[in-house]
Motif scaffolding. Sequence first.
Motif, PDB file in Angstrom:
ATOM      1  N   TYR A 172     -78.441  46.833  29.400  1.00 46.64           N
ATOM      2  CA  TYR A 172     -78.310  46.527  30.830  1.00 46.64           C
ATOM      3  C   TYR A 172     -79.441  47.180  31.624  1.00 46.64           C
ATOM      4  CZ  TYR A 172     -73.753  44.158  30.823  1.00 46.64           C
ATOM      5  OH  TYR A 172     -72.736  43.242  30.642  1.00 46.64           O
ATOM      6  N   VAL A 173     -79.753  48.430  31.300  1.00 49.82           N
ATOM      7  CA  VAL A 173     -80.832  49.122  32.020  1.00 49.82           C
ATOM      8  C   VAL A 173     -82.164  48.414  31.773  1.00 49.82           C
ATOM      9  CG1 VAL A 173     -82.099  51.285  32.255  1.00 49.82           C
ATOM     10  CG2 VAL A 173     -79.623  51.334  31.928  1.00 49.82           C
ATOM     11  N   ASP A 174     -82.432  48.053  30.518  1.00 46.91           N
ATOM     12  CA  ASP A 174     -83.690  47.360  30.196  1.00 46.91           C
ATOM     13  C   ASP A 174     -83.796  46.017  30.902  1.00 46.91           C
ATOM     14  OD1 ASP A 174     -84.421  49.446  28.576  1.00 46.91           O
ATOM     15  OD2 ASP A 174     -83.855  48.477  26.702  1.00 46.91           O
ATOM     16  N   ALA A 175     -82.634  45.421  31.213  1.00 44.85           N
ATOM     17  CA  ALA A 175     -82.623  44.129  31.915  1.00 44.85           C
ATOM     18  C   ALA A 175     -82.578  44.309  33.435  1.00 44.85           C
ATOM     19  CB  ALA A 175     -81.425  43.301  31.455  1.00 44.85           C
ATOM     20  N   SER A 176     -82.756  45.558  33.886  1.00 41.94           N
ATOM     21  CA  SER A 176     -82.772  45.891  35.327  1.00 41.94           C
ATOM     22  C   SER A 176     -81.421  45.719  35.994  1.00 41.94           C
ATOM     23  CB  SER A 176     -83.836  45.065  36.076  1.00 41.94           C
ATOM     24  OG  SER A 176     -85.119  45.285  35.526  1.00 41.94           O
ATOM     25  N   VAL A 177     -80.347  45.713  35.215  1.00 42.34           N
ATOM     26  CA  VAL A 177     -78.987  45.695  35.783  1.00 42.34           C
ATOM     27  C   VAL A 177     -78.536  47.157  35.806  1.00 42.34           C
ATOM     28  CG1 VAL A 177     -76.697  44.652  35.652  1.00 42.34           C
ATOM     29  CG2 VAL A 177     -78.666  43.451  34.678  1.00 42.34           C
ATOM     30  N   TYR A 178     -79.080  47.892  36.764  1.00 41.25           N
ATOM     31  CA  TYR A 178     -79.017  49.346  36.711  1.00 41.25           C
ATOM     32  C   TYR A 178     -77.628  49.912  36.950  1.00 41.25           C
ATOM     33  CZ  TYR A 178     -84.066  48.809  36.937  1.00 41.25           C
ATOM     34  OH  TYR A 178     -85.363  48.439  36.685  1.00 41.25           O
ATOM     35  N   GLU A 179     -76.881  49.366  37.888  1.00 38.76           N
ATOM     36  CA  GLU A 179     -75.583  49.945  38.220  1.00 38.76           C
ATOM     37  C   GLU A 179     -74.620  49.848  37.035  1.00 38.76           C
ATOM     38  OE1 GLU A 179     -73.160  52.264  39.943  1.00 38.76           O
ATOM     39  OE2 GLU A 179     -74.938  51.697  41.101  1.00 38.76           O
ATOM     40  N   ILE A 180     -74.570  48.694  36.392  1.00 44.95           N
ATOM     41  CA  ILE A 180     -73.686  48.545  35.227  1.00 44.95           C
ATOM     42  C   ILE A 180     -74.158  49.451  34.091  1.00 44.95           C
ATOM     43  CG2 ILE A 180     -72.868  46.954  33.447  1.00 44.95           C
ATOM     44  CD1 ILE A 180     -72.988  44.713  35.474  1.00 44.95           C
ATOM     45  N   GLY A 181     -75.460  49.483  33.853  1.00 46.20           N
ATOM     46  CA  GLY A 181     -75.992  50.351  32.813  1.00 46.20           C
ATOM     47  C   GLY A 181     -75.685  51.808  33.084  1.00 46.20           C
ATOM     48  N   TYR A 182     -75.837  52.209  34.341  1.00 46.73           N
ATOM     49  CA  TYR A 182     -75.539  53.594  34.706  1.00 46.73           C
ATOM     50  C   TYR A 182     -74.074  53.913  34.470  1.00 46.73           C
ATOM     51  CZ  TYR A 182     -74.270  57.585  37.543  1.00 46.73           C
ATOM     52  OH  TYR A 182     -73.740  58.787  37.966  1.00 46.73           O
TER      53      TYR A 182
END
Length: 321
Positions: free
Chosen positions: A229-239
């Motif tokens: 998710y972070v690598d795909a720039s979906v930061y809030e879910i990744g966090y």
Amino acid sequence: EGDYLEAKARVLTGNGQYAEAIEYWNKSIDIDAYSLMAWLQLSQCQYHVGKVAESLQSAIYADAIHPNLPEAYLAMGNCYFALGDNDAAENAFKKYLEIVPYEIQGEVLLASVLFAMEKYEEAEEHINEAIFGLESEHDDLDGSVPEIVRIDVYRQAAYIAAAQKKSKDAMFYADRLEMCGVSESKGLLLRGGIMLEMQDLKGAYEYFVQALQKTDNDPQTYIKIGCMYVDASVYEIGYQLLSNVSTILADCGAEMNSGWERLAYAARQTDHKKEYIDALAKAIETNPVDTMTIFSCYFPKELPMKEWVKWESDKLKNSNI
């Protein structure tokens, strides 16, 4: 004495004790400054502990001793990429492939750099060369090719296809990976990553749920998904995913052993300042290479990685005054 130092350095390097090995390779170089192997091995060790600028310089010295040495260009390309100089990384890997044409690792590394530069068509050309080499020179279905090589090739091919909205091609590479005997959960994770690359969050979620079911909700699977998710720039879910896993593991007396660099980046992007600083410290400790690749653009080039946390902490404190 020189033979002893070299032997000791080799053992430490082979055992992954890179920080300790650096001392012995430096001593070996003090005795023989023209030792090509010592400079190359020193470069490798420096790279693995996050001393990427020093690693680059060692690789350059190796090239000066023996011009057009493929290993030196491979090392330089990796260093330039970690330091955020994609143009130089591209040139280094292309030079490597001039010396060792169509070599699989070189083709994959060059494709990775081109992918990061959003040069998708050119990246596709090079990943196709890697696939041709994988499938023609080796029987990649009989287990003779290391799993990590097969995963790298087909994963990169899938993401390059997905970036160009070639969903059928991307899923074909996921199928190919599973045909090579890779676990079903890894195939599902790749399919989820393809969906993320194509900005289909619902489709990604469905594949990730299946992957979690296949691994009995293993924390490592959650970590991999959070990183994707972070690598795909979906930061809030990744966090949220990575933060929750680290908290749950800590409550159980365990510690997250990977993913800190992505958690740090996601925390930075979502303005979780304390979590960012804490995760950055862990990232430097556990994965200095990826940490350098992700964060090098945010810090002065002359600042050693070991000073990043203090530098960032002081900057955040001053911003709150």
